[in-house]
Design a protein around this motif. Structure first.
Motif, short mmCIF file in Angstrom:
data_model
loop_
_atom_site.label_atom_id
_atom_site.label_comp_id
_atom_site.label_asym_id
_atom_site.label_seq_id
_atom_site.Cartn_x
_atom_site.Cartn_y
_atom_site.Cartn_z
N TYR A 262 -86.51 -151.16 -21.88
CA TYR A 262 -87.60 -151.94 -22.46
C TYR A 262 -87.23 -152.24 -23.90
O TYR A 262 -87.09 -151.32 -24.72
CB TYR A 262 -88.91 -151.15 -22.40
CG TYR A 262 -90.11 -151.91 -22.93
CD1 TYR A 262 -90.58 -153.05 -22.30
CD2 TYR A 262 -90.77 -151.47 -24.07
CE1 TYR A 262 -91.68 -153.73 -22.79
CE2 TYR A 262 -91.88 -152.14 -24.56
CZ TYR A 262 -92.32 -153.28 -23.92
OH TYR A 262 -93.42 -153.96 -24.40
N GLY A 263 -86.99 -153.51 -24.17
CA GLY A 263 -86.58 -153.86 -25.52
C GLY A 263 -86.45 -155.35 -25.71
O GLY A 263 -86.90 -156.14 -24.87
N PRO A 264 -85.81 -155.75 -26.80
CA PRO A 264 -85.64 -157.16 -27.09
C PRO A 264 -84.95 -157.89 -25.92
O PRO A 264 -83.95 -157.42 -25.38
CB PRO A 264 -84.75 -157.17 -28.34
CG PRO A 264 -85.00 -155.84 -28.98
CD PRO A 264 -85.22 -154.89 -27.83
N LYS A 265 -85.54 -159.02 -25.56
CA LYS A 265 -85.09 -159.76 -24.37
C LYS A 265 -83.59 -160.06 -24.40
O LYS A 265 -82.89 -159.86 -23.40
CB LYS A 265 -85.89 -161.06 -24.25
CG LYS A 265 -85.62 -161.83 -23.00
CD LYS A 265 -86.54 -163.04 -22.90
CE LYS A 265 -86.31 -163.76 -21.60
NZ LYS A 265 -87.24 -164.88 -21.43
N ILE B 188 -91.56 -156.73 -13.52
CA ILE B 188 -90.59 -155.64 -13.59
C ILE B 188 -89.46 -155.95 -12.62
O ILE B 188 -89.51 -155.57 -11.45
CB ILE B 188 -91.22 -154.28 -13.23
CG1 ILE B 188 -92.47 -154.02 -14.07
CG2 ILE B 188 -90.19 -153.16 -13.41
CD1 ILE B 188 -93.23 -152.78 -13.66
N PRO B 189 -88.43 -156.67 -13.08
CA PRO B 189 -87.29 -156.89 -12.19
C PRO B 189 -86.63 -155.55 -11.86
O PRO B 189 -86.41 -154.72 -12.75
CB PRO B 189 -86.35 -157.77 -13.01
CG PRO B 189 -87.15 -158.28 -14.16
CD PRO B 189 -88.27 -157.31 -14.37
N ILE B 190 -86.35 -155.36 -10.60
CA ILE B 190 -85.64 -154.14 -10.18
C ILE B 190 -84.28 -154.59 -9.68
O ILE B 190 -84.16 -155.29 -8.67
CB ILE B 190 -86.42 -153.35 -9.12
CG1 ILE B 190 -87.78 -152.94 -9.71
CG2 ILE B 190 -85.61 -152.13 -8.67
CD1 ILE B 190 -88.64 -152.10 -8.82
N LYS C 219 -88.59 -157.27 -23.07
CA LYS C 219 -88.28 -157.39 -21.64
C LYS C 219 -88.18 -156.00 -21.03
O LYS C 219 -87.72 -155.06 -21.65
CB LYS C 219 -86.98 -158.15 -21.44
CG LYS C 219 -86.66 -158.36 -19.96
CD LYS C 219 -85.55 -159.34 -19.76
CE LYS C 219 -85.34 -159.55 -18.26
NZ LYS C 219 -84.35 -160.60 -18.01
N LEU C 220 -88.60 -155.93 -19.79
CA LEU C 220 -88.60 -154.69 -19.03
C LEU C 220 -87.76 -154.89 -17.78
O LEU C 220 -87.93 -155.87 -17.06
CB LEU C 220 -90.05 -154.36 -18.65
CG LEU C 220 -90.32 -153.29 -17.61
CD1 LEU C 220 -89.76 -151.95 -18.04
CD2 LEU C 220 -91.82 -153.20 -17.40
N VAL C 221 -86.81 -153.97 -17.53
CA VAL C 221 -85.94 -154.03 -16.36
C VAL C 221 -85.68 -152.61 -15.87
O VAL C 221 -85.53 -151.69 -16.67
CB VAL C 221 -84.59 -154.70 -16.70
CG1 VAL C 221 -83.59 -154.59 -15.57
CG2 VAL C 221 -84.76 -156.15 -17.09
N MET C 222 -85.64 -152.45 -14.55
CA MET C 222 -85.17 -151.20 -13.95
C MET C 222 -83.87 -151.49 -13.21
O MET C 222 -83.75 -152.53 -12.55
CB MET C 222 -86.19 -150.64 -12.97
CG MET C 222 -87.43 -150.11 -13.61
SD MET C 222 -88.50 -149.33 -12.37
CE MET C 222 -89.95 -149.04 -13.36
N VAL C 223 -82.91 -150.58 -13.33
CA VAL C 223 -81.66 -150.67 -12.58
C VAL C 223 -81.57 -149.40 -11.76
O VAL C 223 -81.54 -148.29 -12.31
CB VAL C 223 -80.43 -150.80 -13.50
CG1 VAL C 223 -79.16 -150.96 -12.67
CG2 VAL C 223 -80.59 -151.96 -14.48
#
Length: 136
Positions: A119-122, A56-58, A2-6
């Motif tokens: 970016y890593g395990p969901k 890419i959820p922000i 999973k990929l996420v930006m905060v």
């Protein structure tokens, strides 16, 4: 995976966009084959360069929330979560050498982040960011 930006939700719009761009560039450098899709040809035969093949959820976090998240990601329990950060030091530096010189002299309590990319395990990424709302 999973990929996420905060990203700090209090930043001006231009700095939010810049932070997302910087994090995305660094991420694609590391995981180009996993994240960027192939080039696509349209019906007219024009080629369109491949874009991200993942969503890419922000998310919008507060300054302290992002700092706590980044500090938590230094723990070995999250070694399998790739973390890219964009700090105030990086944003203020006009030359990369200035950034690296200043950063190398600072310790954790002196660093604040405009945003982080995970970016890593969901399951782990969800555990870390599940309580942070989408940036709106």
């Amino acid at each position: 995976m999973k990929l996420v930006m905060v990203i700090d939700k209090e930043l001006p719009l231009g700095m939010i966009a810049n932070t997302a761009a910087v994090l995305g560039i660094s991420l694609s450098k590391m995981f180009q084959k996993d994240i960027v899709g192939p080039d696509v040809e349209d019906a007219d035969g024009n080629t369109h360069i491949g874009i991200t093949a993942q969503t890419i959820p922000i998310l919008g976090g507060g300054r302290e929330q992002i700092k706590e998240l980044r500090d938590r990601l230094f723990d070995t329990a999250f070694a399998d979560v790739t973390t890219i950060d964009f700090s105030e030091v990086a944003q203020r530096s006009l030359e990369y050498a200035d950034y690296t010189g200043v950063l190398s002299r600072l310790s954790g309590p002196d660093l604040y982040y405009l945003g982080v990319c995970l970016y890593g395990p969901k399951k782990k990424v969800n555990k870390l960011t599940g309580n942070i709302a989408l940036l709106r």
